[in-house]
Design a protein around this motif. Structure first.
Motif, PDB file in Angstrom:
ATOM      1  N   PHE A  10      -0.200  -4.064 -10.574  1.00 29.64           N
ATOM      2  CA  PHE A  10      -0.117  -3.296  -9.350  1.00 29.64           C
ATOM      3  C   PHE A  10       0.368  -1.866  -9.610  1.00 29.64           C
ATOM      4  O   PHE A  10       0.866  -1.220  -8.703  1.00 29.64           O
ATOM      5  N   PHE A  15      -4.006  -5.281  -5.027  1.00 29.85           N
ATOM      6  CA  PHE A  15      -3.917  -6.236  -3.919  1.00 29.85           C
ATOM      7  C   PHE A  15      -2.646  -5.983  -3.114  1.00 29.85           C
ATOM      8  O   PHE A  15      -1.595  -5.655  -3.657  1.00 29.85           O
ATOM      9  N   GLU A  16      -2.739  -6.143  -1.787  1.00 31.69           N
ATOM     10  CA  GLU A  16      -1.587  -5.927  -0.914  1.00 31.69           C
ATOM     11  C   GLU A  16      -1.500  -7.070   0.101  1.00 31.69           C
ATOM     12  O   GLU A  16      -2.507  -7.487   0.676  1.00 31.69           O
ATOM     13  N   TYR A  55      -6.308  -4.467   0.250  1.00 29.12           N
ATOM     14  CA  TYR A  55      -6.268  -3.739  -1.014  1.00 29.12           C
ATOM     15  C   TYR A  55      -5.835  -2.303  -0.749  1.00 29.12           C
ATOM     16  O   TYR A  55      -6.275  -1.684   0.236  1.00 29.12           O
ATOM     17  N   SER A  66      -4.692   1.909   2.389  1.00 23.35           N
ATOM     18  CA  SER A  66      -4.827   0.453   2.401  1.00 23.35           C
ATOM     19  C   SER A  66      -5.871   0.035   3.436  1.00 23.35           C
ATOM     20  O   SER A  66      -5.914   0.581   4.541  1.00 23.35           O
ATOM     21  N   ASN A 199       6.769  -3.895  -6.927  1.00 34.12           N
ATOM     22  CA  ASN A 199       5.725  -4.589  -6.185  1.00 34.12           C
ATOM     23  C   ASN A 199       6.220  -5.342  -4.951  1.00 34.12           C
ATOM     24  O   ASN A 199       5.402  -5.865  -4.202  1.00 34.12           O
ATOM     25  N   GLY A 237       2.859  -5.638  -3.062  1.00 31.01           N
ATOM     26  CA  GLY A 237       1.772  -4.735  -3.416  1.00 31.01           C
ATOM     27  C   GLY A 237       2.294  -3.478  -4.069  1.00 31.01           C
ATOM     28  O   GLY A 237       3.509  -3.257  -4.163  1.00 31.01           O
TER      29      GLY A 237
END
Length: 240
Positions: A10, A15-16, A55, A66, A199, A237
């Motif tokens: 990340f 990816f979130e 994402y 995002s 993250n 994320g």
């Protein structure tokens, strides 16, 4: 997910995922046909539990965009009416004025899209501004009406001056009685992120939202609503 969060995957784009609680209050806005009957709007409120999944694309250092889908449960309440439905009782007598209150609430499945602009503030801090919308699909609900009359003064029973009707709604009832049978919504969100690691962090935020609630098929009577409130959640994320 556990393995991914422990790596540098990340470091930039990635990816979130957010898990979030939100709730607030506001005011209803009467439809044109409702104004002829109810004369005034009332209070509205909402609360939801949602997950935002998508994402984040890092455009440059300290700024990312995002693209998030939103899924969750929502509880919404809308009210309207006129006059005063308060009943006073003295010595076994009841007195009331002319009034009418109408309240609806729904339990809904929510699905939408919420793009966000992420701004890194350096270190453990960040901001995000989101603009999005979607639909809430009511699965169950309730509508209740309370009416009072001043025609009978010093009544011996409360039923002489006040009547109440309470109806539970299932999904089929909602589709039969209302059009549209879903609640469209739009919202703007403002979030502050406090990161514990690169993250993982918490978000503290505000939202402004608008609901387009169901209207009765035969009469076109109904409300829309404007709400504002607070939101709190966890974010997994990359930083912007």
């Amino acid at each position: 997910m556990t393995m991914a969060l422990g790596t540098s995957a990340f470091a930039a784009s990635g990816f979130e995922f957010l898990f979030q609680l939100a709730g607030g209050a506001g005011a209803t806005i009467l439809s044109k046909d409702a104004k002829d009957v109810y004369q005034k709007g009332g209070l509205s409120a909402d609360a939801d539990v949602s997950a935002q999944i998508g994402y984040m694309f890092q455009v440059k250092e300290g700024f990312g965009i995002s693209v998030l889908g939103e899924l969750g449960y929502s509880w919404d309440i809308y009210s309207m009416g006129y006059g005063d439905t308060t009943v006073s009782g003295v010595g076994g007598s009841y007195i009331a004025k002319d009034g009418l209150d109408f309240i609806q609430y729904y339990h809904s499945f929510k699905i939408g899209l919420l793009p966000k602009f992420n701004i890194g503030l350096g270190g453990r801090h960040g901001l995000a501004i989101g603009i999005g919308g979607g639909v809430k699909i009511p699965l169950a609900g309730n509508m209740s009406t309370t009416s009072t009359s001043s025609a009978v003064n010093n009544a011996t029973t409360i039923e002489d001056v006040q009547s109440k009707v309470d109806i539970n709604l299932k999904r089929k009832d909602i589709t039969d009685l209302f059009s549209p049978s879903v609640i469209g919504y739009m919202k703007v969100t403002f979030d502050y992120y406090l990161f514990f690691t690169d993250n993982i962090g918490m978000n503290f935020g505000l939202y402004l939202g608008g609901d387009f609630a169901p209207k009765q098929k035969e009469t076109k009577i109904g409300t829309d609503a404007f709400d504002f409130g607070l939101q709190l959640g966890f974010r997994f994320g990359p930083k912007a």
